[in-house]
Structure formats: C-alpha cells, structure tokens
Design an enzyme around this catalytic site. Structure first.
Site, PDB file in Angstrom:
ATOM      1  N   ASP A   1      -8.586  -4.973  -2.349  1.00 23.69           N
ATOM      2  CA  ASP A   1      -7.906  -5.233  -1.072  1.00 23.69           C
ATOM      3  C   ASP A   1      -8.163  -4.140  -0.031  1.00 23.69           C
ATOM      4  OD1 ASP A   1      -6.155  -6.740   0.646  1.00 23.69           O
ATOM      5  OD2 ASP A   1      -4.828  -5.029   0.473  1.00 23.69           O
TER       6      ASP A   1
ATOM      7  N   PHE B   1      -6.101  -1.005  11.061  1.00 24.69           N
ATOM      8  CA  PHE B   1      -5.411  -2.283  10.885  1.00 24.69           C
ATOM      9  C   PHE B   1      -4.233  -2.110   9.936  1.00 24.69           C
ATOM     10  CE2 PHE B   1      -9.767  -3.294  12.044  1.00 24.69           C
ATOM     11  CZ  PHE B   1      -9.634  -4.377  12.892  1.00 24.69           C
ATOM     12  N   GLY B   2      -3.156  -2.828  10.206  1.00 21.41           N
ATOM     13  CA  GLY B   2      -2.057  -2.879   9.232  1.00 21.41           C
ATOM     14  C   GLY B   2      -0.730  -2.444   9.808  1.00 21.41           C
TER      15      GLY B   2
ATOM     16  N   HIS C   1       0.870  -1.188   0.000  1.00 22.30           N
ATOM     17  CA  HIS C   1       0.000   0.000   0.000  1.00 22.30           C
ATOM     18  C   HIS C   1       0.897   1.226   0.000  1.00 22.30           C
ATOM     19  CE1 HIS C   1      -3.691  -2.348   0.791  1.00 22.30           C
ATOM     20  NE2 HIS C   1      -2.862  -3.144   1.431  1.00 22.30           N
TER      21      HIS C   1
ATOM     22  N   HIS D   1      -2.695 -12.498   1.508  1.00 22.71           N
ATOM     23  CA  HIS D   1      -2.373 -12.714   2.934  1.00 22.71           C
ATOM     24  C   HIS D   1      -3.122 -13.876   3.598  1.00 22.71           C
ATOM     25  CE1 HIS D   1      -5.951 -10.224   3.110  1.00 22.71           C
ATOM     26  NE2 HIS D   1      -5.306  -9.087   2.927  1.00 22.71           N
TER      27      HIS D   1
ATOM     28  N   ASP E   1       2.216  -7.015   2.395  1.00 22.23           N
ATOM     29  CA  ASP E   1       1.036  -6.231   2.788  1.00 22.23           C
ATOM     30  C   ASP E   1       1.468  -4.982   3.567  1.00 22.23           C
ATOM     31  OD1 ASP E   1      -1.549  -5.363   3.019  1.00 22.23           O
ATOM     32  OD2 ASP E   1      -2.197  -6.934   4.415  1.00 22.23           O
TER      33      ASP E   1
ATOM     34  N   ARG F   1      -0.326   4.492  -0.594  1.00 15.61           N
ATOM     35  CA  ARG F   1      -1.089   5.637  -0.051  1.00 15.61           C
ATOM     36  C   ARG F   1      -1.150   6.863  -0.961  1.00 15.61           C
ATOM     37  NH1 ARG F   1      -3.372   1.965   2.939  1.00 15.61           N
ATOM     38  NH2 ARG F   1      -2.398   1.515   4.939  1.00 15.61           N
TER      39      ARG F   1
ATOM     40  N   HIS G   1       0.610   3.513   8.351  1.00 20.35           N
ATOM     41  CA  HIS G   1      -0.335   4.420   9.026  1.00 20.35           C
ATOM     42  C   HIS G   1       0.505   5.391   9.846  1.00 20.35           C
ATOM     43  CE1 HIS G   1      -3.951   2.206   7.997  1.00 20.35           C
ATOM     44  NE2 HIS G   1      -3.389   1.088   8.405  1.00 20.35           N
TER      45      HIS G   1
HETATM   46 ZN    ZN Z   1      -3.347  -5.157   1.822  1.00 21.84          ZN
HETATM   47 ZN    ZN Z   2      -6.093  -7.194   2.610  1.00 22.84          ZN
END
Ligand code: ZN
Ligand code: ZN
Length: 431
Positions: free
Chosen positions: A158, A329-330, A68, A238, A311, A70, A315
């Site tokens: 996703d 999450f993440g 990701h 994932h 993944d 962003r 953040h």
């Molecule tokens: Zn993801």
């Molecule tokens: Zn995901």
C-alpha cells in the site's frame, strides 16, 4: 496476589452484534477481560466500574484494517503509541498497520519489532500487514511465509501498487499458499502520473492535473482476472470509482474470494472540495465525482463493499504546508470515521446502524480472520460504545494523532464514540 477479580458492568445499552444478529437493550458484564454475561438485565450486583450506556449502542470493538502508523522511521508524523491513541479515541479496539514505514515491513524482523512496540506502547490491538515485495518496490517477492509466522495478517505494498502483472501473479500464488489475503492499492502509475486530483470538470476548471478513474479501474480489472487465475483472497483497498464497484460485484457474482473496503472520505465528500485548494483534500485515490460517490454508497448498501477502513495517513504540518502540487497525499481519519459514517450512511437513511456496525466489525474480520469483531460470552471484551445524536465538533488541535492533516477540522458531527474498551479495560472515554 492472585484472586484479583476485575469487573466492569455496562448497563442498559442497545447491544448490537451483527455476527449473532443480536439487537436488544440490556447489560453486559465483563470479568477479567472477558465477556461474562451478554444481554439481559443484571441484578443488584456491584462491579468495580459501571458504565451507564442508556441511549448508547454497545457493539463489538471496531476494527480499522487500513492505518499508517509511521513507526519505525517516521515518528515525527505518528508513532504506534500516538496512532493507537487516535484509534481508541475514534472507537477502534483493533487496527492493522500498513508496511510503508522506514524500513518497510518486508521482513519478520520488522514485523516482530512492530508487534513488540505495540505490546509496550499501544492503546489497542495492532496487527501488522507485511509488504508484498521487498521494499515495496514491486520486483522481488518479500518473505511472505516467515512474515506470516512472525504475525502479519495480510500482505500489501500500500502506497504503491504492484505494477508488474507477472510479479502480481507470483505474489498472489505465494499469498494463497500461505493463506493470507493480498491487499492492493489499485493505481496504474502510468495513468495517474503527475496527477493531483480526480480528472474531471473540476480539475479542468481548477487547472490541476487529473488522476483518471481508469487508473484505478484497470488495476482492479487486471487483479480480478489474476485472482481468478491464482485463487488468492484478494482485497481492494480504498475503492473509489463506479467501475471498480461494478467489477468487484462481477467478481463476487462469479464466486471469487474478492473483497473491498471504502474510506469515509470517499463516500462522504466529492472532488468539489478541491475548489478550496486545501492540501488536506489531497489523497490517493483522489476524492471522486458525485457519480462515483453515489456508486460507492450503493456498493455499501448492496454488500459489494465489505468494510469501512480509514486509510489514516498522518503527515506533519510542514509537509502539508507546501504548495498544493508538492504536498504529500493522505489525510488522518481514525477520529472522524464513526461520525462521518453516521452522517453519510446512517443519518442519510442509506443503511441501518446495524449494517454500519457490521462494516466496522464482521466485515474486516471476515477478510483478515482476526477472530474479533463479535460479542460472545467467554470471548475477549473488546467493545465500542457510541451514540447517534451527541453533537460535537472535531478539532485537529485536540487530536491524539501527532499529525493534524484532516479536512474535517471544525466539522460538526452528530453521534460518535463514547467509550472504547480493549480486553476489558476502558482505554478511552469521551470527556
Ligand atoms: Zn493507505
Ligand atoms: Zn493506498
């Protein structure tokens, strides 16, 4: 003007190329961004730049098929530039970026924007993944054909699953007709609603609301049946549960074009880490039970799992500083992927290092058909050099990512990236 020749000589490395089965010590010569000679011992020739790779592994450039970035829209958390710098610091020469930006990459216009920004600012190759549905809202199919023409290499919503089975079926038919893989974030939102961590004895003890394994399992099961119906190349993002591993194995045994990836955090650590109440252990799917982790590793050993993907989900600090239940999450993952994979898979004796290289190269390339992930004379010089025993400590304060949300801050690693080369250019080297 003209006639400029750039040469880079990588000396005395252990060259591992899973595509050809090569595993031998030798030199690798790069001329003008391409591999001019692979293996053997170079003579006294002088290159403009020489890298001594003695004791190191020289591999095809690693590919992270699930990142990701962003940008556009959430540049305070990450940009194409900062995310790609974290990628090359993690040993990756190619990354694929998920479409959940603002706006969502659900149109050729956004796809072209990402490709253009990457051309200007990225330290590595960036391949966009387009949304399955408009706004990733799970209702109306996005213009998959024109996004493919603009450059997407797969489709995925996703961050969210396609909950409606009828929409999922139609999307698979479209993806199949455009010969694109469909990547699913497998989560039944009704089953996972309100959950913060894996549902099990630990969530009960901690009093946190659980996300059952079944939330992942039922969607993997549904999708495998729909993949059989539609013939789509279907990929599980994932993958984290024991039953999901078993179902992907079942799909493969039926000859279906079903593939799966696992993240380093899902095979390196368990839900026991949540005891710390640290939101840097909060992600989707959640860290699972020791039995699930064991099954994911078995899936890697047996070949049910095709690729390792991070993944990487940046953040900002303020988002992750909130109370646990409110945190997003993440976690970030690009810079710790090789270290964690060595620790959990190679040093632990689960797989040989050649197999780990395949999970980062031929594995993702076989799914996305990027035409990368191998070393060949005449081919692009995307190269990852790493080692097995250099001891180092990961510090988020030194991370290239704009975000610091990693649970591995302060973690001591054995082995990691040494030099990353993209199109013959050294884009990162360990200090
Ligand atoms: Zn993801
Ligand atoms: Zn995901």
């Amino acid at each position: 003007m003209g006639g400029l020749v750039s040469t880079l000589l990588i000396r005395n490395g252990r060259i591992i190329d899973p595509a050809s089965g090569m595993d031998s010590v030798g030199d690798l010569l790069v001329v003008n961004g391409r591999i001019a000679r692979l293996g053997g011992i170079a003579g006294v020739e002088v290159a403009e730049e020489t890298i001594d790779a003695t004791g190191k592994i020289v591999a095809p450039g690693f590919i992270d098929m699930h990142v990701h970035l962003r940008e556009p829209g959430l540049e305070h958390a990450e940009t194409i530039e900062s995310g790609s710098r974290a990628a090359v610091a993690g040993g990756f020469s190619s990354i694929c970026c998920m479409p959940n930006t603002t706006p969502v990459n659900d149109s050729p216009m956004v796809t072209r924007y990402i490709i253009e920004r990457a051309r200007q600012a990225a330290a590595c190759n960036v391949f966009p993944i387009g949304a399955i549905t408009k706004g990733s809202e799970g209702e109306e199919i996005a213009p998959i054909g024109s996004m493919k023409a603009a450059g997407v290499v797969a489709v995925s919503d996703d961050g969210r699953p396609v909950m409606n089975a009828r929409v999922a079926r139609r999307a698979m038919e479209f993806a199949r007709s455009f010969d694109l893989p469909l990547i699913q974030h497998c989560e039944d939102l009704n089953l996972s609603a309100g959950g913060d961590m894996h549902e099990g004895p630990t969530s009960t003890r901690l009093g946190l609301r659980g996300i059952p394994s079944a939330s992942e399992d039922v969607m993997v099961a549904r999708d495998i049946l729909l993949a059989e119906l539609t013939g789509v190349r279907y990929h599980v993002a994932h993958l984290s549960t024991k039953n999901a591993v078993a179902m992907v194995a079942f799909a493969k045994s039926r000859g279906l074009p079903v593939t799966a990836e696992a993240t380093p955090h899902h095979f390196a650590i368990t839900d026991a880490e949540l005891e710390r109440y640290d939101s840097n252990y909060k992600m989707k799917p959640p860290l699972r039970s020791p039995g699930d982790v064991e099954a994911v590793i078995e899936g890697i050993v047996s070949g049910v799992i095709d690729a390792i993907a991070t993944d990487h989900a940046p953040h900002t600090g303020s988002q992750k500083m909130q109370e646990f239940e409110r945190c997003p999450f993440g976690i970030t993952g690009l810079e710790t992927a090789i270290g964690l994979s060595l620790e959990a898979l190679v040093h632990s004796g689960k797989i040989p290092v050649q197999r780990m290289v395949a999970l980062f190269t031929t594995g993702p390339d076989g799914i996305l058909r990027l035409g990368r992930g191998r070393l060949a004379e005449g081919g692009d010089a995307d190269i990852t050099i790493f080692d097995l025993d250099h001891e180092w400590i990961f510090r988020t304060e030194n991370s290239c990512s704009r975000s610091k949300n990693s649970p591995f801050d302060g973690h001591r690693f054995r082995g990691g990236p040494y030099v990353t080369i993209v199109a013959g250019r050294v884009v990162w080297r360990r200090e």
